[in-house]
Design a protein around this motif. Structure first.
Motif, PDB file in Angstrom:
ATOM      1  N   VAL A  86      -7.256   1.671  -5.756  1.00 36.99           N
ATOM      2  CA  VAL A  86      -7.262   2.906  -5.095  1.00 36.99           C
ATOM      3  C   VAL A  86      -8.348   3.017  -4.238  1.00 36.99           C
ATOM      4  O   VAL A  86      -9.596   3.233  -4.860  1.00 36.99           O
ATOM      5  CB  VAL A  86      -6.750   4.081  -5.842  1.00 36.99           C
ATOM      6  N   LEU A  87      -8.209   3.031  -2.825  1.00 35.15           N
ATOM      7  CA  LEU A  87      -9.330   3.237  -2.018  1.00 35.15           C
ATOM      8  C   LEU A  87      -9.446   4.884  -1.946  1.00 35.15           C
ATOM      9  O   LEU A  87      -8.731   5.476  -1.507  1.00 35.15           O
ATOM     10  CB  LEU A  87      -9.269   2.721  -0.679  1.00 35.15           C
ATOM     11  N   VAL A  88     -10.481   5.724  -2.866  1.00 35.87           N
ATOM     12  CA  VAL A  88     -10.552   6.710  -2.875  1.00 35.87           C
ATOM     13  C   VAL A  88     -11.382   7.457  -1.823  1.00 35.87           C
ATOM     14  O   VAL A  88     -12.444   6.998  -1.254  1.00 35.87           O
ATOM     15  CB  VAL A  88     -11.500   7.197  -4.006  1.00 35.87           C
TER      16      VAL A  88
ATOM     17  N   THR B 264       0.763  -1.297  -0.009  1.00 36.17           N
ATOM     18  CA  THR B 264       0.048  -0.007   0.067  1.00 36.17           C
ATOM     19  C   THR B 264       0.844   1.135   0.045  1.00 36.17           C
ATOM     20  O   THR B 264       1.976   1.073   0.478  1.00 36.17           O
ATOM     21  CB  THR B 264      -1.009   0.058   1.150  1.00 36.17           C
ATOM     22  N   ALA B 265       0.192   2.222  -0.530  1.00 33.40           N
ATOM     23  CA  ALA B 265       0.963   3.683  -0.354  1.00 33.40           C
ATOM     24  C   ALA B 265      -0.160   4.800  -0.256  1.00 33.40           C
ATOM     25  O   ALA B 265      -1.337   4.648  -0.808  1.00 33.40           O
ATOM     26  CB  ALA B 265       1.862   3.894  -1.673  1.00 33.40           C
ATOM     27  N   ARG B 266       0.214   5.625   0.510  1.00 36.57           N
ATOM     28  CA  ARG B 266      -0.790   6.804   0.750  1.00 36.57           C
ATOM     29  C   ARG B 266      -0.640   7.831  -0.283  1.00 36.57           C
ATOM     30  O   ARG B 266       0.571   8.205  -0.627  1.00 36.57           O
ATOM     31  CB  ARG B 266      -0.669   7.352   1.997  1.00 36.57           C
ATOM     32  N   LEU B 267      -1.596   8.485  -0.895  1.00 39.62           N
ATOM     33  CA  LEU B 267      -1.568   9.566  -1.572  1.00 39.62           C
ATOM     34  C   LEU B 267      -2.694  10.510  -0.839  1.00 39.62           C
ATOM     35  O   LEU B 267      -4.011  10.583  -1.204  1.00 39.62           O
ATOM     36  CB  LEU B 267      -2.087   9.429  -2.892  1.00 39.62           C
TER      37      LEU B 267
ATOM     38  N   THR C 173      -5.659   5.380  -0.742  1.00 42.45           N
ATOM     39  CA  THR C 173      -4.906   4.425  -0.416  1.00 42.45           C
ATOM     40  C   THR C 173      -4.614   3.766  -1.820  1.00 42.45           C
ATOM     41  O   THR C 173      -5.795   3.295  -2.045  1.00 42.45           O
ATOM     42  CB  THR C 173      -5.416   3.598   0.800  1.00 42.45           C
ATOM     43  N   LEU C 174      -3.427   3.750  -2.066  1.00 43.44           N
ATOM     44  CA  LEU C 174      -3.381   2.918  -3.295  1.00 43.44           C
ATOM     45  C   LEU C 174      -2.778   1.460  -2.827  1.00 43.44           C
ATOM     46  O   LEU C 174      -2.218   1.224  -1.917  1.00 43.44           O
ATOM     47  CB  LEU C 174      -1.967   3.313  -4.021  1.00 43.44           C
TER      48      LEU C 174
END
Length: 326
Positions: free
Chosen positions: A130-132, A109-112, A116-117
């Motif tokens: 991506v959890l928008v 995972t990665a945060r934007l 959450t990607l």
């Protein structure tokens, strides 16, 4: 938390890795100050005991990590009383999505910003999208470009999981990201599910890991068995149910219990196996302190929706996926 060991009682470690899945009370050495030890107590479900580390999931959903070398006492204790709450906690769409994401965790995972990607080697759309959530911290067009770049680095197609109520759904649509797989998150009080009848002579077996029968019945892994195993065994407190002809999975996270992977082979349908599996999982989740149930079902799956209607589930909110136009 009040101590679960009476003062002056002999301290004995009476639990082993074979007690995984049971409710336990343990005492651990916290520190030694001026030659005097201090201890802390933890009560919860023994989630795992591997490589010298013990993990215990408290009723709140918190998982406590304890080095085996720090344990000075431990014992199995009776299951927690089942709480008969009938109200489902009031959470926003975004909060519900975060809870559901923890129960089906991606392997990377990665945060934007508030997004959450997620990537899991291609196993399931949910774990590879991506959890928008809230503000991504970039203008929307730049955020979408970053999504495309991130998934491109992993050789995966970009995909968004977007709550229907999100303002970013309209923005993605305006940029040509097409909509697919409309899905509902449905919730219900857990207590009525604990009363579901077994309805079959075959018992439901619960375990912390999926056995060969469970994996054979779960038909969605394809060529991604390794990635699938990492996803399905992830989550705060995971349980697998197996019986002849049916399987299921539940994840307990504080007051919430996810129900998923409820599969009945065609030759065994209409025998009450799905409700038997859900009842067994519900009773286990209630013992861990859960009071509310939720699940995810595709909006066009009329058969599943009808079953869940009968079990008391109602719609919380909808979400869908979006991909850039080819």
């Amino acid at each position: 938390m009040p101590a679960d060991f009476s003062a002056g009682a002999r301290l004995e470690l009476r639990i082993t890795p074979s007690d995984v899945g049971k409710r336990v009370s343990v005492r651990q050495l916290a520190e030694v100050t001026d030659g005097r030890p201090t201890f802390t107590d933890t009560v919860g479900v023994l989630a795992s005991w591997d490589e010298g580390v013990v993990y215990i999931t408290r009723r709140s959903g918190e998982t406590v990590r304890i080095p085996e070398s720090a344990l000075v006492a431990g014992k199995v204790v009776p299951p927690a009383p089942v709480r008969r709450a009938t109200a489902v906690p009031d959470v926003t769409d975004g909060e519900m999505e975060e809870i559901a994401s923890r129960a089906w965790p991606a392997t990377e995972t990665a945060r934007l910003g508030g997004w959450t990607l997620r990537f899991a080697g291609g196993f399931t759309r949910r774990a590879n999208s991506v959890l928008v959530g809230g503000d991504p911290g970039l203008p929307p067009d730049e955020a979408l470009a970053e999504v495309v770049r991130w998934y491109g680095e992993r050789g995966a197609p970009p995909c968004l999981q977007v709550p229907d109520s999100s303002p970013y759904a309209a923005h993605a649509a305006a940029r040509g990201w097409t909509r697919e797989a409309d899905t509902l998150i449905r919730t219900a009080p857990l207590a009525p599910l604990t009363l579901l009848p077994e309805g079959t002579a075959d018992p439901v077996t619960l375990s912390r890991t999926p056995d060969d029968d469970w994996l054979a019945a779960y038909h969605r892994t394809g060529d991604l068995a390794e990635a699938a195993l990492r996803v399905v065994t992830g989550g705060p407190s995971v349980w697998f149910a197996t019986m002849p002809g049916a399987i299921g999975r539940a994840v307990v996270d504080g007051p919430w219990a996810l129900f998923g992977a409820v599969e009945v082979i065609p030759s065994h349908r209409r025998r009450g196996l799905a409700t038997a599996v859900m009842g067994a999982l519900a009773r286990r989740a209630a013992q861990e302190g859960a009071t509310a149930a939720y699940l995810q079902v595709e909006a066009d799956n009329a058969g599943a929706r009808s079953l869940y209607d009968r079990l008391g589930f109602t719609d919380h909110h909808g979400y869908h996926y979006r991909r850039p136009a080819a």
